[in-house]
Design an enzyme around this catalytic site. Structure first.
Site, mmCIF file in Angstrom:
data_model
loop_
_atom_site.group_PDB
_atom_site.id
_atom_site.type_symbol
_atom_site.label_atom_id
_atom_site.label_comp_id
_atom_site.label_asym_id
_atom_site.label_seq_id
_atom_site.Cartn_x
_atom_site.Cartn_y
_atom_site.Cartn_z
ATOM 1 C CB SER A 207 -0.967 -0.005 1.178
ATOM 2 O OG SER A 207 -0.278 -0.187 2.396
ATOM 3 C CG HIS B 213 -3.997 -0.763 -2.423
ATOM 4 N ND1 HIS B 213 -4.529 0.506 -2.411
ATOM 5 C CD2 HIS B 213 -3.623 -1.004 -1.153
ATOM 6 C CE1 HIS B 213 -4.461 1.015 -1.195
ATOM 7 N NE2 HIS B 213 -3.912 0.109 -0.403
ATOM 8 C CE LYS C 184 -7.716 1.016 0.698
ATOM 9 N NZ LYS C 184 -7.119 0.111 1.650
HETATM 10 C C1 LIG Z 1 -7.164 -0.090 3.090
HETATM 11 C C2 LIG Z 1 -6.483 -1.370 3.401
HETATM 12 C C3 LIG Z 1 -7.003 -2.272 4.322
HETATM 13 C C4 LIG Z 1 -8.185 -1.930 5.181
HETATM 14 O O1 LIG Z 1 -9.372 -1.992 4.487
HETATM 15 P P1 LIG Z 1 -10.610 -1.177 5.067
HETATM 16 O O2 LIG Z 1 -11.783 -1.793 4.402
HETATM 17 O O3 LIG Z 1 -10.391 0.241 4.715
HETATM 18 O O4 LIG Z 1 -10.595 -1.413 6.560
HETATM 19 C C5 LIG Z 1 -6.385 -3.484 4.488
HETATM 20 N N1 LIG Z 1 -5.268 -3.789 3.790
HETATM 21 C C6 LIG Z 1 -4.716 -2.937 2.919
HETATM 22 C C7 LIG Z 1 -3.489 -3.339 2.175
HETATM 23 C C8 LIG Z 1 -5.299 -1.693 2.702
HETATM 24 O O5 LIG Z 1 -4.724 -0.826 1.865
#
Ligand SMILES: *Cc1c(COP(=O)(O)O)cnc(C)c1O
Length: 392
Positions: free
Chosen positions: A183, A211, A243
Site C-alpha cells: 500500500s 489495492h 477502494k
Molecule cells: C485499506 C487497506 C485495508 C483496510 O481496508 P478497510 O476496508 O479500509 O478497513 C487493508 N489492507 C490494505 C493493504 C489496505 O490498503
C-alpha cells in the site's frame, strides 16, 4: 476561573507537542462534497492525487442510484449481525457475485478490510501457530498477527527465499500473510512463489488484495488473475470494497470449508453489525461496472505510464510500481512535508507519508492515480513537480 488540565491530559499534550515538533502530527482535511479527482477543501478546489477511488466509482450515478433505491427497500441500518437477523438478500447476492468475480467457491462479507484480516488470522491460527509476514505488510495484517497472540516471523520485503527458510525451521500450523499490492510502495507480492511455498509447507496464504481488486487482471479481479493463480486452498483472498469498488466493506473469498469456518469462528464477523444492505446493493452496481467497463482500467494504466515517464524525465525518484500507487521518494520527513506543502500551495493535494507508516529515511510523496483523472491533470501535476524548490 479556568481549571488546569488533568495530569493525564497534560501527558497527552506533551506527546502531541513532541509529534508536532518532529513534523509527525497527523491532521485531517475536510471535504465539502464527494470523493473525486477535484475536491473542495475550505472553499478551495484542489486537484487530488490521494484517493483510492481508482476507477472513479465512489460517486458514479449508477452506484448512487442503487444505493438510494436500496435505502427505500431496506432502510438504512442492517439492525443486527449477519448471524442474528442482519443478513439480507442484498448481502447474499453480493457474496455470490463476488465469489463468481474472483473465481472462488464462496465469499463472505466483512464490515471492513481491517476486521476481515483480524478475523481470518484469529480463526485459522490455533495456539502454537506461526504467522509469517512481509515486513511491509499493511498495519491490519500486522495487527491481526499481534491480536491472535501467536508467534510472528517477519521476512524482508518480497524475500521468498528467506520465507522458505523460515517455513522450514518452524513446525505447527502456519499462515503466510502478504499484501498483494503493497500500500505504500505500490509493488506486487511474488504471488506464485508465495502460493508454491504455501502448498509445499501446508500453510495458509492470506493475500490482502485491497489495492489489486478492480485494478489488476484482465477483468479487474485482482492479483490472482494478474499472476494466473487460482483463488483456491491454501490461498485465501481478502478484498476491500472501499477502494476501486468505490463503496465500503470487504470480503474474504475461498473454499466452502473456509467460509463456513469463518462464519463459526471469526469474531470480527460474528460480533458486529452487518453492513447496511444499501451498501451491498450499491456495491453490486459498482461490481457490474468493474466487470463490464474495462476502459476504466485501460485509462488508469495509460495515466500510470504518462506519470512515470514524466517523473523520470524530472530526475525524481520513483519506486518499482506498475500500479496506481506511485510514491516519489524524498528520504527525509522535512523534504517530503515541504514538497507536499508546495504542491498544496499550487492547488494540488498529495500527502507526505512519514515514519512510522514507512521506514525511517523512507518519507515520500504518495501519488495515487485514478481512471477519472485526465491526461491534462497528470500534465499539471508534472509541471508543478518540475518547479519543486526541493531536491529529491
Ligand atoms: C485499506 C487497506 C485495508 C483496510 O481496508 P478497510 O476496508 O479500509 O478497513 C487493508 N489492507 C490494505 C493493504 C489496505 O490498503
Amino acid at each position: 476561573m479556568k481549571s488546569s488540565p488533568h495530569e493525564l491530559d497534560s501527558k497527552l499534550a506533551a506527546d502531541l507537542a513532541a509529534r508536532e515538533r518532529a513534523q509527525l502530527l497527523r491532521r485531517r482535511i475536510q471535504l465539502d462534497g464527494p470523493q473525486a479527482v477535484e475536491v473542495v477543501v475550505d472553499g478551495a478546489r484542489l486537484l487530488s492525487f490521494c484517493s483510492n477511488d481508482y476507477l472513479g466509482l465512489a460517486n458514479h450515478p449508477a452506484v448512487v442510484a442503487a444505493f438510494k433505491s436500496a435505502a427505500d427497500t431496506y432502510g438504512v441500518g442492517a439492525g443486527a449481525s449477519h448471524l442474528v437477523s442482519g443478513h439480507s438478500r442484498a448481502h447474499h447476492a453480493l457474496e455470490e457475485e463476488l465469489a463468481d468475480f474472483v473465481g472462488a467457491p464462496r465469499a463472505l462479507l466483512f464490515s471492513t478490510g481491517y476486521m476481515a484480516n483480524l478475523g481470518v488470522v484469529a480463526a485459522l491460527a490455533p495456539r502454537g501457530s506461526v504467522i509469517f509476514e512481509d515486513k511491509l505488510n499493511h498495519a491490519s495484517l500486522l495487527d491481526a498477527a499481534r491480536g491472535a497472540t501467536r508467534a510472528v516471523k517477519r521476512y524482508a520485503h518480497c524475500d521468498s527465499a528467506r520465507l522458505a527458510q523460515l517455513l522450514a525451521h518452524n513446525s505447527g500450523a502456519k499462515i503466510i500473510a502478504s499484501d498483494g499490492v503493497f500500500s505504500m510502495d505500490g509493488d506486487l507480492a511474488p504471488l506464485p512463489a508465495l502460493a508454491a511455498l504455501a502448498r509445499a509447507h501446508a500453510a495458509w496464504l492470506l493475500l490482502d488484495d485491497a489495492h489489486g481488486v478492480g485494478v489488476l487482471g484482465a477483468n479487474g479481479s485482482g492479483s490472482f488473475a494478474h499472476w494466473g493463480e487460482p483463488v483456491a486452498t491454501p490461498a485465501i483472498l481478502m478484498g476491500t470494497l472501499g477502494k476501486a469498488l468505490g463503496t465500503f466493506g470487504a470480503f474474504v473469498a475461498g473454499s466452502h470449508e473456509l467460509i463456513e469456518t469463518l462464519i463459526q469462528h471469526a469474531r470480527t464477523y460474528i460480533y458486529t453489525t452487518a453492513l447496511p444492505p444499501a451498501v451491498a446493493q450499491a456495491t453490486r452496481a459498482s461490481l457490474a461496472l468493474v466487470r463490464t467497463e474495462s476502459w476504466r482500467r485501460e485509462q488508469l494504466h495509460a495515466h500510470i505510464a504518462q506519470f512515470r515517464n514524466g517523473v523520470a524525465a524530472l530526475g525524481l525518484r520513483l519506486m518499482d510500481s506498475a500500479t496506481p500507487i506511485q510514491p516519489i521518494l524524498f528520504g527525509s520527513t522535512e523534504r517530503a512535508v515541504a514538497a507536499s506543502a508546495f504542491l498544496r500551495s499550487a492547488g494540488i493535494l498529495v500527502p507526505a507519508i512519514r515514519p512510522p507508516t514507512v521506514p525511517q529515511g523512507g518519507a515520500r510523496l504518495r501519488v495515487t492515480l485514478c481512471a477519472s483523472h485526465t491526461s491534462a491533470h497528470i500534465e499539471r501535476l508534472l509541471a508543478t513537480l518540475a518547479q519543486l524548490p526541493i531536491s529529491p
